[in-house]
Scaffold this active site. Structure first.
Site, mmCIF file in Angstrom:
data_model
loop_
_atom_site.group_PDB
_atom_site.id
_atom_site.type_symbol
_atom_site.label_atom_id
_atom_site.label_comp_id
_atom_site.label_asym_id
_atom_site.label_seq_id
_atom_site.Cartn_x
_atom_site.Cartn_y
_atom_site.Cartn_z
ATOM 1 N N GLN A 189 -9.388 67.461 76.171
ATOM 2 C CA GLN A 189 -9.169 68.764 75.099
ATOM 3 C C GLN A 189 -10.294 69.293 74.175
ATOM 4 O OE1 GLN A 189 -5.138 68.110 73.251
ATOM 5 N NE2 GLN A 189 -5.370 70.206 73.514
ATOM 6 N N TYR A 210 -9.758 72.554 72.663
ATOM 7 C CA TYR A 210 -9.351 73.909 71.938
ATOM 8 C C TYR A 210 -9.804 73.614 70.829
ATOM 9 C CZ TYR A 210 -5.292 74.129 75.218
ATOM 10 O OH TYR A 210 -3.733 74.354 75.907
ATOM 11 N N SER A 211 -9.996 72.914 69.351
ATOM 12 C CA SER A 211 -10.493 72.871 68.356
ATOM 13 C C SER A 211 -11.796 73.420 68.367
ATOM 14 C CB SER A 211 -9.969 71.923 67.597
ATOM 15 O OG SER A 211 -8.667 71.414 67.753
ATOM 16 N N SER A 246 -10.896 64.396 71.586
ATOM 17 C CA SER A 246 -10.209 62.791 71.541
ATOM 18 C C SER A 246 -11.837 62.079 73.004
ATOM 19 C CB SER A 246 -9.441 62.654 71.856
ATOM 20 O OG SER A 246 -9.021 63.073 69.866
ATOM 21 N N GLU A 255 3.200 68.919 75.617
ATOM 22 C CA GLU A 255 2.742 67.632 74.856
ATOM 23 C C GLU A 255 3.890 67.123 74.363
ATOM 24 O OE1 GLU A 255 -0.329 68.993 72.418
ATOM 25 O OE2 GLU A 255 -1.757 67.838 71.955
ATOM 26 N N ASN A 312 1.317 69.157 59.755
ATOM 27 C CA ASN A 312 3.026 69.101 59.174
ATOM 28 C C ASN A 312 2.807 70.156 58.906
ATOM 29 O OD1 ASN A 312 3.315 66.385 59.933
ATOM 30 N ND2 ASN A 312 3.893 65.822 57.479
HETATM 31 C C1 LIG Z 1 -7.753 62.186 65.382
HETATM 32 C C2 LIG Z 1 -7.529 63.885 65.745
HETATM 33 C C3 LIG Z 1 -7.667 63.695 67.119
HETATM 34 C C4 LIG Z 1 -7.809 65.261 67.054
HETATM 35 N N1 LIG Z 1 -8.016 65.398 68.813
HETATM 36 C C5 LIG Z 1 -8.110 66.666 69.293
HETATM 37 C C6 LIG Z 1 -8.704 66.828 71.153
HETATM 38 O O1 LIG Z 1 -8.858 66.357 71.893
HETATM 39 N N2 LIG Z 1 -8.670 68.655 70.786
HETATM 40 C C7 LIG Z 1 -8.747 69.001 70.072
HETATM 41 O O2 LIG Z 1 -9.257 70.521 70.076
HETATM 42 N N3 LIG Z 1 -9.103 68.915 68.950
HETATM 43 C C8 LIG Z 1 -8.091 67.776 68.172
HETATM 44 N N4 LIG Z 1 -7.773 67.726 67.429
HETATM 45 C C9 LIG Z 1 -7.724 67.916 66.758
HETATM 46 C C10 LIG Z 1 -6.595 68.834 65.388
HETATM 47 O O3 LIG Z 1 -5.649 69.781 66.852
HETATM 48 C C11 LIG Z 1 -6.863 69.448 64.265
HETATM 49 O O4 LIG Z 1 -8.038 69.623 63.115
HETATM 50 C C12 LIG Z 1 -5.259 70.268 63.362
HETATM 51 O O5 LIG Z 1 -5.021 71.293 64.608
HETATM 52 C C13 LIG Z 1 -5.622 71.168 61.927
HETATM 53 O O6 LIG Z 1 -7.320 71.910 61.922
HETATM 54 P P1 LIG Z 1 -8.038 71.584 60.924
HETATM 55 O O7 LIG Z 1 -8.200 70.183 61.134
HETATM 56 O O8 LIG Z 1 -9.293 72.698 60.992
HETATM 57 O O9 LIG Z 1 -7.542 72.020 59.729
HETATM 58 P P2 LIG Z 1 -7.450 73.222 59.117
HETATM 59 O O10 LIG Z 1 -6.805 73.772 59.913
HETATM 60 O O11 LIG Z 1 -8.612 73.329 58.157
HETATM 61 O O12 LIG Z 1 -6.367 72.962 57.910
HETATM 62 C C14 LIG Z 1 -6.808 72.023 56.443
HETATM 63 C C15 LIG Z 1 -5.192 71.709 55.483
HETATM 64 O O13 LIG Z 1 -4.780 73.471 55.664
HETATM 65 C C16 LIG Z 1 -3.615 73.191 55.871
HETATM 66 N N5 LIG Z 1 -3.460 74.596 56.393
HETATM 67 C C17 LIG Z 1 -3.796 75.630 57.617
HETATM 68 N N6 LIG Z 1 -3.307 76.990 58.325
HETATM 69 C C18 LIG Z 1 -2.282 76.733 57.176
HETATM 70 C C19 LIG Z 1 -1.223 77.655 56.468
HETATM 71 N N7 LIG Z 1 -1.439 78.613 57.840
HETATM 72 N N8 LIG Z 1 -0.187 77.410 56.499
HETATM 73 C C20 LIG Z 1 0.205 75.698 55.322
HETATM 74 N N9 LIG Z 1 -0.912 75.178 55.668
HETATM 75 C C21 LIG Z 1 -2.074 75.310 55.921
HETATM 76 C C22 LIG Z 1 -2.972 72.230 57.021
HETATM 77 O O14 LIG Z 1 -1.737 71.937 57.776
HETATM 78 C C23 LIG Z 1 -4.019 71.856 56.279
HETATM 79 O O15 LIG Z 1 -3.879 70.491 55.083
HETATM 80 C C24 LIG Z 1 -7.392 66.484 66.788
HETATM 81 C C25 LIG Z 1 -7.602 66.083 64.938
HETATM 82 C C26 LIG Z 1 -7.105 64.616 65.214
HETATM 83 C C27 LIG Z 1 -7.596 64.309 63.744
#
Ligand SMILES: Cc1cc2nc3c(=O)[nH]c(=O)nc-3n(C[C@H](O)[C@H](O)[C@H](O)COP(=O)(O)OP(=O)(O)OC[C@H]3O[C@@H](n4cnc5c(N)ncnc54)[C@H](O)[C@@H]3O)c2cc1C
Lengths: 398, 394
Positions: free
Chosen positions: B131, B133-134, B168, B249, B373
């Protein structure tokens, strides 16, 4: 597998909701809280004739609707939402279960029709002062009134505490033990008209004024042999079931209280503005509300699962495997809902700010009900300890 | 309300249970209870062969419509499948992204040609998906995707340039679905496309990222004018498609996950009983709370799957991710606290984690991926309770 309400059950809900909107407004609740009986007898009679839900779980053979515990839970949830002041919880959520579970056919014929018609209310009187030991001990050891066999039947003596609507109920389901017995030994269950000679009742003012408690004193109350439910001395397993069902009833009502507290908080925060915008737009407020929502949703699942189990317990041809889950399902529901109702009501009060601390706003009433019902029959920690014992103390692992 | 499955469903349960018993043997025996969260990097080749075994038995895509090669299994049967699969300890699925996300998306939005091209590989367990996305600057704010897709005016084909992160199983996958910007200069959720991309091409570089567990289940993926095999829907449809997919999902697969949670909790209870932690009142409370939480999670899922809508559309679904993720994270910490000082001791050097250490560490990601969360709480408040949307910086 259909874990959702049927169309008929949605109708039960909607009917109850409509009735309560009209019969349990804030003003009506506040009047009932300070009234002589803690409820308005006219409203109770209206409920009994218009909705007939006091008969919800009573089989048709005894004049009831013959529905299940899910339907009862639906009604209790709605009553919780409106803090409806009535003898419904004590009569239907607690005492009727004792008759349904333990009474012989003749005894049912004798006592149930009057409850079904709404001409008699009832309550469960089973604990002595021991229920307050160590912050809440709601097991067999809390039974302290005594019964002794007499020529005509039985004589009952002793103090009964924390009896919901004990000052107004017409019929008392009394638990007592043989003198000198302890624990789960020697317990008997009796149907005692409150008008019996030797019954003294004293209303006890309560923190939660929307629900009355009373102390009862029994002095040489004599009852006939046919007023004993089941076998005198072997009543604990039945009483345990009655209490588990009562926990499901309380949990259903708590779900309503918790859901309403959430709705009230959301509505208030959407209206109230500070720093130039609705306080509902602040993330600290939103996230608190989201946590309340999560708890309310999970509590809903807990209540209706337990209610399904309770239905199987009461149904004559109920599924025995599902019925066997009663203790656990009831402890989970009461435990989760107790925590939820206090969390939601407490959080809601905080979100109201200063007005939440006033007598005028209703949230304080929900807050008080939350704590009272959390503690009744054991709080979350007490329920969890019961579950822990099932999981951890048995012989076999699981 | 009914709590029991009907006779046909119970027969289905026997079918899958006996099939698993007969097939999870020999070369697959050692895969039992392996490959789950925290263990996803283990035995990839063997687990791919297992996917083919499963496919040969007709157990991949059972919930897909029959016209697309599935069994059109009812929700109840999908629940039963997921439960029996986990109960048998069958290995963590390496094909779950294809089966649960890519496939259903192609079924919902793809052309007949796309269905014919992609679905068979998923159904026969030979083609695996990841996937995309990120991105470094598009995490919680997924709509901030910067990866670009440009259509070659001569061939009409799309080429992709940019960087994905946290992908992943990218290193185990032949295909990736990629969210990329089709309209230069567009912002947020407008102007995105949903692309299907073959991983094996020189224009794509996959770099593993070492996780706090010492293992590498996710990756950085670089696209340098990489060829996209297909665009699903129209340019500009990407966000709508991506959001629909996120709905898949939280489908039935989560019920199988619960059975695995039960296995974990059982192990913790076993340890607590044998090392005496079961007599510590605080631990007793937490174990009872975990047990209650898991049972209620199941009832919540059943309510969600039965379509119970009494507190508003989707309300039990909205809270689902926040509930299980928080529950699982707490379980990981409970495992360590039950073990006490033993929790410190590894299986071996350099950094060989025990199953419960893995659980403890990996569950920290449950509350991050798939919407953190905090993001879940925003969604519950906004969609579930009608509270105002978050202010945006752009
Ligand atoms: C084990 C693992 C597997 C993954 N696999 C995939 C995958 O296969 N494909 C894929 O595309 N992605 C994948 N991801 C990515 C995952 O979806 C992102 O890590 C996630 O969406 C959070 O984005 P970020 O890491 O950029 O954190 P950030 O968005 O930078 O967040 C950092 C902190 O800020 C908080 N925050 C951010 N925005 C807000 C808001 N508006 N209000 C309050 N708090 C906020 C968050 O809750 C978090 O605590 C994976 C992540 C992990 C850990």
């Amino acid at each position: 597998m259909e874990f959702r309400l049927t169309d008929e059950q949605y109708m039960v809900r909607d009917t109850a909701q409509a009735f309560l909107a009209d019969a349990s407004s804030s003003g009506q609740v506040r009047r009932a809280m300070t009234a002589a009986r803690s409820y308005d007898p006219a409203v109770w009679q209206r409920l009994c004739t218009e909705l007939y839900v006091q008969a919800v779980t009573i089989p048709e053979a005894y004049g009831g609707l013959g529905l299940g515990y899910v339907d009862l839970a639906i009604v209790l949830e709605q009553m919780g939402r409106k803090l409806f002041c009535s003898p419904f919880m004590a009569t239907v959520g607690m005492a009727t279960n004792a008759l349904l579970l333990v009474a012989s056919d003749e005894q049912k014929q004798r006592w149930l029709p009057a409850i079904a018609e709404g001409t008699q209310t009832a309550t469960l009187a089973w604990t002595g002062p021991q229920a307050a030991r160590a912050g809440g001990s709601w097991g067999a050891e809390a039974v302290s009134a005594t019964w002794t066999a007499t020529a005509e039947g039985y004589q009952l003596d002793g103090d009964l505490r924390y009896v919901i609507d004990g000052d107004t109920a017409d019929l008392l389901i009394v638990a007592a033990r043989t003198p000198g017995s302890s624990g789960s030994e020697g317990i008997g269950l009796f149907v005692v008209p409150a008008s019996s000679a030797g019954v003294e009742r004293q209303w006890t003012p309560t923190l939660d004024q929307s629900r009355r408690l009373a102390n009862l004193t029994l002095r040489g109350v004599s009852v006939a042999a046919d007023q004993c439910l089941g076998v005198a001395g072997e009543g604990w397993p039945q009483l345990q079931k009655i209490l588990a069902l009562a926990k499901v009833s309380l949990a259903a009502e708590q779900l309503g209280v918790a859901s309403e507290a959430l709705d009230m908080a959301v509505n208030y925060t959407l209206e109230r503005e500070q720093f130039g915008r609705a306080i509902a737009s602040y993330q600290a407020v939103k996230h608190k509300a989201a946590d309340m929502k999560l708890k309310a949703e999970v509590a809903c699942s807990a209540v209706y699962y337990a209610a399904c189990v309770a239905s199987e317990v009461l149904a004559p041809d109920g599924d025995v495997n599902i019925a066997a889950e009663l203790d656990e399902a009831a402890a989970m529901a009461k435990g989760y809902c107790s925590d939820t109702v206090f969390f939601n009501a407490g959080s809601a009060l905080q979100l109201f700010g200063g007005v939440g601390f006033t007598a005028e706003y209703d949230i304080q009433l929900y807050f008080k009900r939350a704590k009272a019902s959390e503690l009744y029959l054991g709080n979350g920690a007490a329920q969890r300890e019961q579950i822990a014992a099932m999981l951890l103390d048995g012989e076999s692992a699981q | 309300m009914k709590l029991t499955f009907n006779a046909a469903d119970e027969r289905f349960r026997e079918d899958i249970a006996s099939w698993l018993q007969a097939h999870l043997v020999g070369e697959f025996e050692h895969l039992k209870f392996r490959g789950g969260p925290g263990d996803e990097h283990m035995f990839p080749e063997e687990r791919k062969r297992w996917e083919q075994e499963l496919a040969a038995g007709g157990w991949v895509g059972i919930g897909w419509p029959e016209a697309c090669g599935g069994r059109g299994a009812s929700i109840e049967q999908q629940v039963i499948f997921a439960e029996e699969y986990a109960r048998a300890g069958a290995p963590g699925r390496i094909g779950h992204i294809g089966e649960g996300l890519a496939g259903p998306t192609i079924i919902a939005f793809g052309t007949p040609e796309q269905k014919a091209k992609y679905l068979p590989g998923i159904l026969n367990g030979t083609e695996f998906w990841c996937q995309g996305y990120s991105e470094p600057s598009a995490g919680s704010d997924l709509a901030n995707v910067r990866t670009r897709a440009v259509r070659d005016p001569d061939s009409g084909r799309w080429r992709i340039t940019g960087q994905k992160i946290w992908t992943s199983l990218a290193h185990e996958s032949q295909w990736c679905f990629v969210l990329a910007r089709t309209e230069p200069g567009s912002v947020a959720h407008r102007g995105l496309g949903f692309f299907l991309v073959r991983m094996a091409q020189p224009e794509i570089t996959v770099r593993p990222i070492e996780q706090l567990t010492g293992t590498s289940e996710f990756n950085e993926v670089f696209f340098d004018d990489a060829l996209a095999e297909d665009l699903v829907g129209e340019p500009g449809d990407g966000w709508r498609i991506a959001m629909t997919l996120l709905g898949f999902e939280r489908g039935v697969s989560t019920l199988g996950q619960q059975m695995q949670f039960q296995n974990e909790l059982d192990e913790i209870i076993r340890i607590a009983r044998s090392n005496g932690a079961a007599s510590d009142p605080a631990i007793r409370q937490r174990i009872a709370e975990a047990h209650t939480g898991l049972r209620l999670m199941r009832y919540n899922a059943l309510r969600m799957l039965s379509g119970d809508e009494r507190s508003g559309p989707d309300s039990s679904a909205l809270v689902y991710k926040l509930h299980w993720a928080s529950w699982h994270r707490n379980l990981g910490a409970l495992a360590m606290d039950v073990l006490g000082p033993e929790a410190e001791l590894l299986d071996g050097a350099p950094y060989e984690l025990t199953r419960l250490q893995s659980l403890f560490l990996f569950t920290r990601s449950d509350t991050i991926y798939g919407g953190t969360n905090q993001i879940q709480r925003n969604i519950i408040a906004e969609r579930g309770l009608g509270m105002p949307k978050e202010a945006k910086g752009r």
